[in-house]
Design an enzyme around this catalytic site. Sequence first.
Site, PDB file in Angstrom:
ATOM      1  CG  ASP A  88       7.853   9.122   2.965  1.00  0.00           C
ATOM      2  OD1 ASP A  88       7.235   9.201   4.048  1.00  0.00           O
ATOM      3  OD2 ASP A  88       8.119   8.022   2.427  1.00  0.00           O
ATOM      4  CD  GLU A 153       4.479   4.664   6.114  1.00  0.00           C
ATOM      5  OE1 GLU A 153       3.798   3.769   6.602  1.00  0.00           O
ATOM      6  OE2 GLU A 153       4.228   5.146   4.972  1.00  0.00           O
ATOM      7  NE  ARG A 328      -0.582  -4.801   2.720  1.00  0.00           N
ATOM      8  CZ  ARG A 328      -0.121  -3.561   2.858  1.00  0.00           C
ATOM      9  NH1 ARG A 328       0.203  -3.095   4.062  1.00  0.00           N
ATOM     10  NH2 ARG A 328       0.028  -2.785   1.817  1.00  0.00           N
TER      11      ARG A 328
HETATM   12  N1  BES Z   1      -0.859   5.479   6.016  1.00  0.00           N
HETATM   13  C1  BES Z   1      -0.484   4.197   5.512  1.00  0.00           C
HETATM   14  C2  BES Z   1      -0.844   3.056   6.451  1.00  0.00           C
HETATM   15  C3  BES Z   1      -2.309   2.743   6.410  1.00  0.00           C
HETATM   16  C4  BES Z   1      -2.846   2.155   5.272  1.00  0.00           C
HETATM   17  C5  BES Z   1      -3.113   3.028   7.468  1.00  0.00           C
HETATM   18  C6  BES Z   1      -4.191   1.867   5.219  1.00  0.00           C
HETATM   19  C7  BES Z   1      -4.453   2.751   7.411  1.00  0.00           C
HETATM   20  C8  BES Z   1      -4.996   2.176   6.281  1.00  0.00           C
HETATM   21  C9  BES Z   1       1.000   4.154   5.261  1.00  0.00           C
HETATM   22  O1  BES Z   1       1.517   5.349   4.770  1.00  0.00           O
HETATM   23  C10 BES Z   1       1.280   3.105   4.229  1.00  0.00           C
HETATM   24  O2  BES Z   1       0.815   3.194   3.131  1.00  0.00           O
HETATM   25  N2  BES Z   1       2.041   2.103   4.598  1.00  0.00           N
HETATM   26  C11 BES Z   1       2.523   1.104   3.702  1.00  0.00           C
HETATM   27  C12 BES Z   1       3.662   0.435   4.404  1.00  0.00           C
HETATM   28  C13 BES Z   1       4.540  -0.374   3.517  1.00  0.00           C
HETATM   29  C14 BES Z   1       5.209   0.452   2.442  1.00  0.00           C
HETATM   30  C15 BES Z   1       5.578  -1.078   4.373  1.00  0.00           C
HETATM   31  C16 BES Z   1       1.435   0.089   3.358  1.00  0.00           C
HETATM   32  O3  BES Z   1       0.594  -0.246   4.201  1.00  0.00           O
HETATM   33  O4  BES Z   1       1.441  -0.365   2.216  1.00  0.00           O
HETATM   34 ZN    ZN Z   2       1.084   7.019   5.500  1.00  0.00          ZN
END
Ligand code: BES
Ligand code: ZN
Length: 457
Positions: A88, A153, A328
Site C-alpha cells: 500500500d 502499513e 513517537r
Molecule cells: N517506511 C516507513 C517507515 C520508515 C519511516 C522507515 C522513516 C524509515 C524512516 C513506513 O512506511 C511508515 O511510514 N510508517 C509509518 C507507521 C505508522 C503509520 C504507524 C510511520 O512511521 O509514520
Molecule cells: Zn513504508
Amino acid sequence: MNNVIDFINTRRDRYLDELKALLAIPSISALPEHKGDVLRCAEWCANEMRRIGLENVRLFETPGHPVVYGDWLGAPGAPTILFYGHYDVQPVDPVDLWESPPFEATVRDGELYARGAADDKGQVFMHFKAIEAHMKQNGRLPVNMKLILEGEEEVGSANLDAFVRDHQSELAADVVVISDTGMFERGVPSITYGLRGLVYAQIDLRGTKSDLHSGSFGGAVANPAYVLAQILTQMKDRGGRIKIPGFYDDVRALREEEREAWKRLPFNEKKYKKDLGAPKLVGETGYSTLERTWARPTFEVNGLLSGFTGEGSKTVIPAVAMAKVSMRLVPDQDPDTIAKLFEEYVKKVAPRSVELKVTRMHGGKPWMTDFDNPYVQAAGRAIRTGFGQEPLFIREGGSIPVVATFQEILGLPSVLFGIGLPDENAHAPNEHLDLSNFYNGVLASAVLYQEIAGVTK
Ligand code: BES
Ligand code: ZN
C-alpha cells in the site's frame, strides 16, 4: 552465485518496465475509493510471486485490505527467512506539486519518480527480482522463504497483529528480513537497528451548539480554537521536554558508546537545516539532532481544524476545534501506557468551558536489536558485496509497528536493510528512488539469502 549476479546485471531495463507496472496501481490504503486498486495491487504481487517461482501463493482476507502470502520451502535444514513488506502507499495530495503524475513512474536523472517508488513497492520489488534470479538460474533458493505483504502499513497495520497471531505456526522462521527503511545518506548503505514506536490520537473540543457571532457572544463563552491552542502549548516545556506526567518513566537512556558512535557519523547539521528549509533547528535540550530523531520521544501536532479558514474574514466563534496529534516512542515505552497518560493529562489541563473527546487511533511499539546478531552481520556482508561499501548501523525515527510484533509473537529477530534516501520524499510529492541503489539492492538481496544460508541456526 556468479550466475545469479550475471542474471541480475543483464536485466536492468526489464526490471524498470516491470516496476513501472507495479507503481501504476494507485494502492492508497487510506482512501476508501481506492479499495479496488489496493486489491488489484495485491493480485499483481501474487501473480508476480507465482511467476518468479514462489509456491502456495494466496491472498488472506482481513477486515481491511488483504495480506499476500507466498513461500518456497525446498531447502530442508537451511534457515527460513520471513520476508515482510507493504504494497500500500500514502495518498498523493497535494497532487499539483508533483512534477510528473504520481502513478506514471518517470525516470529523471537516474531517479524513478512515483508514489511508492521508495516506500515500499520499489524495495519489495527488489526482493522479487533477487528471488527470481536465484530461481531462474539455479531452480532453487539457498534458504527457505516465506513472504507476507501487507496492504495496511500506511494506515497503522490494524489487522496485522491478529494475522500474525492466527498464523503463528505457518509463519515460523529463523529471521525476518524487511526493506522499508533508508540509507543514512547517498552512498552510505545502512542497516537499521532501532525504530521508534507511535501513539496517534485525535482531540475534539466543542464550545457551543453552533458557531456564534463573535460580536454578540465574544467575551461570554470559551472559544474552542483558543482552548485547543492552550491545551497544546501545555504539552512541552520551553526546553522541548514533554510535560505529561510519567511520560519518560520507561525511556531507555542512550548508551554512552552509542552517543560517541553517532558523533562520528558523517552528519552535517548545517546542510540538514538548509536542505529542510528550516530557519533554525529546535528540539529537546541536551540532545543532538540525531539523538532527538532516533532515540528520544516526541509530541507532534499532525493537523489542526477549526473556524473560518477561507479567503477574507468572518467574525465567528467556532463551535468546535480538532487536532490530530502523535507521539513517537522509544524503547521501552509502551503505547497503551503512554496513550492513557496522555488522555489523563489532556483531561486534566482542559478547562470545563468546553466538551472534550480524546480518541485513540493506531499505534505501534518501538523496537531495537543488538547488531552483533549473526543475521545482522550476514546482512552487513551482503551489503558490502552489493554496494561495494561498508554499511553503517543506524536507528530511524520512523515506525514499522509489525517489527515488535514479530519479536514478541514469533520470537524472531529482524534485519532491516533499506535503500531509501532521506531526501526521496516518502509520503510527500515527488517521491522517488535512486535506480543505482535499486540495482545494487537487488544484488545485495540476492547475496543476503546466500549469506543467511551460511548462518548456523
Ligand atoms: N517506511 C516507513 C517507515 C520508515 C519511516 C522507515 C522513516 C524509515 C524512516 C513506513 O512506511 C511508515 O511510514 N510508517 C509509518 C507507521 C505508522 C503509520 C504507524 C510511520 O512511521 O509514520
Ligand atoms: Zn513504508
